[in-house]
Design a protein around this motif. Structure first.
Motif, short mmCIF file in Angstrom:
data_model
loop_
_atom_site.label_atom_id
_atom_site.label_comp_id
_atom_site.label_asym_id
_atom_site.label_seq_id
_atom_site.Cartn_x
_atom_site.Cartn_y
_atom_site.Cartn_z
N VAL A 81 0.72 -1.50 0.04
CA VAL A 81 -0.03 -0.12 -0.08
C VAL A 81 0.85 1.18 0.08
CG1 VAL A 81 -1.67 1.20 1.12
CG2 VAL A 81 -1.84 -1.23 1.11
N TYR A 82 1.87 1.18 0.80
CA TYR A 82 2.57 2.60 0.95
C TYR A 82 4.01 2.33 0.38
CZ TYR A 82 4.16 -0.35 5.01
OH TYR A 82 4.89 -1.28 5.85
N ASP A 83 4.34 1.29 -0.29
CA ASP A 83 6.03 0.98 -0.80
C ASP A 83 5.55 0.98 -2.21
OD1 ASP A 83 8.34 1.05 -1.15
OD2 ASP A 83 8.50 -0.98 -0.24
N ASP A 84 5.14 1.94 -3.13
CA ASP A 84 4.95 1.65 -4.51
C ASP A 84 6.00 2.30 -5.23
OD1 ASP A 84 3.64 3.18 -7.14
OD2 ASP A 84 2.76 1.10 -6.55
N GLY A 85 6.85 3.14 -4.58
CA GLY A 85 7.89 3.86 -5.55
C GLY A 85 7.64 5.12 -6.31
N GLU A 86 6.33 5.12 -6.63
CA GLU A 86 5.80 6.18 -7.50
C GLU A 86 4.56 6.82 -6.80
OE1 GLU A 86 4.39 5.80 -11.35
OE2 GLU A 86 5.44 7.59 -11.95
N LEU A 87 3.60 5.86 -6.40
CA LEU A 87 2.28 6.45 -5.84
C LEU A 87 2.58 5.94 -4.50
CD1 LEU A 87 -0.32 5.45 -8.49
CD2 LEU A 87 0.07 7.84 -7.55
N HIS A 88 2.99 6.90 -3.38
CA HIS A 88 3.06 6.53 -1.94
C HIS A 88 1.66 6.60 -1.39
CE1 HIS A 88 7.66 6.51 -2.48
NE2 HIS A 88 7.50 7.61 -2.83
N ALA A 89 1.83 6.11 -0.31
CA ALA A 89 0.52 5.97 0.34
C ALA A 89 -0.41 7.03 0.41
CB ALA A 89 0.82 5.31 1.87
N ASP A 90 -1.58 7.06 0.33
CA ASP A 90 -2.57 8.20 0.27
C ASP A 90 -3.80 7.74 0.51
OD1 ASP A 90 -2.87 8.71 -3.33
OD2 ASP A 90 -3.55 6.95 -2.04
N PRO A 91 -4.87 8.54 0.85
CA PRO A 91 -6.15 7.87 1.17
C PRO A 91 -6.77 7.02 0.21
CG PRO A 91 -6.06 10.31 1.85
CD PRO A 91 -4.92 9.97 1.02
N TRP A 92 -6.46 7.15 -0.95
CA TRP A 92 -7.35 6.27 -1.88
C TRP A 92 -6.59 5.00 -1.96
CZ3 TRP A 92 -11.59 6.78 -4.79
CH2 TRP A 92 -12.13 8.11 -4.87
N ARG A 93 -5.16 4.67 -1.66
CA ARG A 93 -4.68 3.49 -1.43
C ARG A 93 -4.93 2.74 -0.42
NH1 ARG A 93 -0.63 2.34 -5.21
NH2 ARG A 93 0.36 1.01 -3.72
N TRP A 94 -5.38 3.43 0.64
CA TRP A 94 -5.59 2.85 1.99
C TRP A 94 -7.14 2.13 1.60
CZ3 TRP A 94 -2.71 0.82 5.47
CH2 TRP A 94 -1.56 1.23 5.54
N TRP A 95 -7.69 3.11 0.85
CA TRP A 95 -9.28 2.74 0.69
C TRP A 95 -9.29 1.40 -0.19
CZ3 TRP A 95 -12.76 3.42 -3.71
CH2 TRP A 95 -14.17 3.19 -3.65
N PHE A 96 -8.49 1.27 -1.34
CA PHE A 96 -8.34 0.39 -2.06
C PHE A 96 -8.12 -1.02 -1.16
CE2 PHE A 96 -7.32 3.21 -5.85
CZ PHE A 96 -8.59 3.36 -6.10
#
Length: 208
Positions: A81-96
């Motif tokens: 969720v938070y270790d993407d390299g480009e899209l770091h953790a944000d509310p949408w990724r936690w929602w997904f």
């Protein structure tokens, strides 16, 4: 029970346990609490109209976070969720991630991310989310860049497939609406997260 089914059941079990460590709050309700939206109970106290511009947000329908007392192992299971390299953790990724965990706990592993992708694309409860997919896009510069790359790729393929490149109606028909591109990109991001979580859960089961 064969080993494949046993592993799937074990992954479901770990996902069910992981659900406990999510703290989920309705975004609209939080906005009412801080006076951005009209309150449901205390109607005599109107919302602060100066805050109304904040009512249009790029946030998902629910604000999801880990509970403060979540164990370190939980962070490991959710590192995708938070270790993407480009899209770091944000509310949408936690929602997904929350959606993925809920679905894995009910339906089993999602190694390809397909079940979450289909949910994002088709489920009636997410109709509003799909209609406002531009808010998801606007929540991250990295997303805008990624979708622009995807859209250019689709445009290039559509032009190459046209018999007459100047046929604008044919081009529009092949491309569809930009909103479709946003929804597909959103589903892909959710699918990658679900796939990554499934992989982490499977590794946990294998080590146990």
């Amino acid at each position: 029970m064969n080993r494949t089914q046993w592993e799937a059941d074990q992954i479901r079990g770990v996902a069910m346990a992981l659900r406990h460590w999510f703290d989920v709050a309705d975004t609209e309700e939080r906005m009412r609490e801080v006076g951005i939206r009209p309150g449901r109970q205390n109607k005599k106290s109107p919302p602060d109209k100066r805050l109304q511009p904040f009512a249009l947000t790029a946030l998902p329908p629910q604000i999801v976070r880990l509970k403060p007392d979540a164990p370190v192992t939980t962070l490991h299971l959710l590192q995708t969720v938070y270790d993407d390299g480009e899209l770091h953790a944000d509310p949408w990724r936690w929602w997904f991630a929350w959606i993925a965990i809920e679905m894995i706990s009910r339906l089993g592993p999602d190694p390809s991310g397909r079940q979450v992708k289909d949910f994002i694309r088709k489920d009636e409860s997410l109709t509003h989310v799909r209609q406002t997919a531009a808010r998801w896009l606007a929540s991250s510069d990295a997303r805008i860049e990624q979708v622009n790359r995807d859209y250019r790729s689709i445009l290039k393929r559509a032009v190459e497939e046209l018999d007459e490149p100047s046929d604008e109606d044919g081009l529009i028909q092949r491309l569809g609406q930009p909103l479709f591109v946003f929804i597909e990109a959103m589903a892909s991001e959710a699918g990658r997260i679900s796939s990554g979580i499934t992989e982490q859960l499977a590794e946990r089961v294998e080590r146990s």
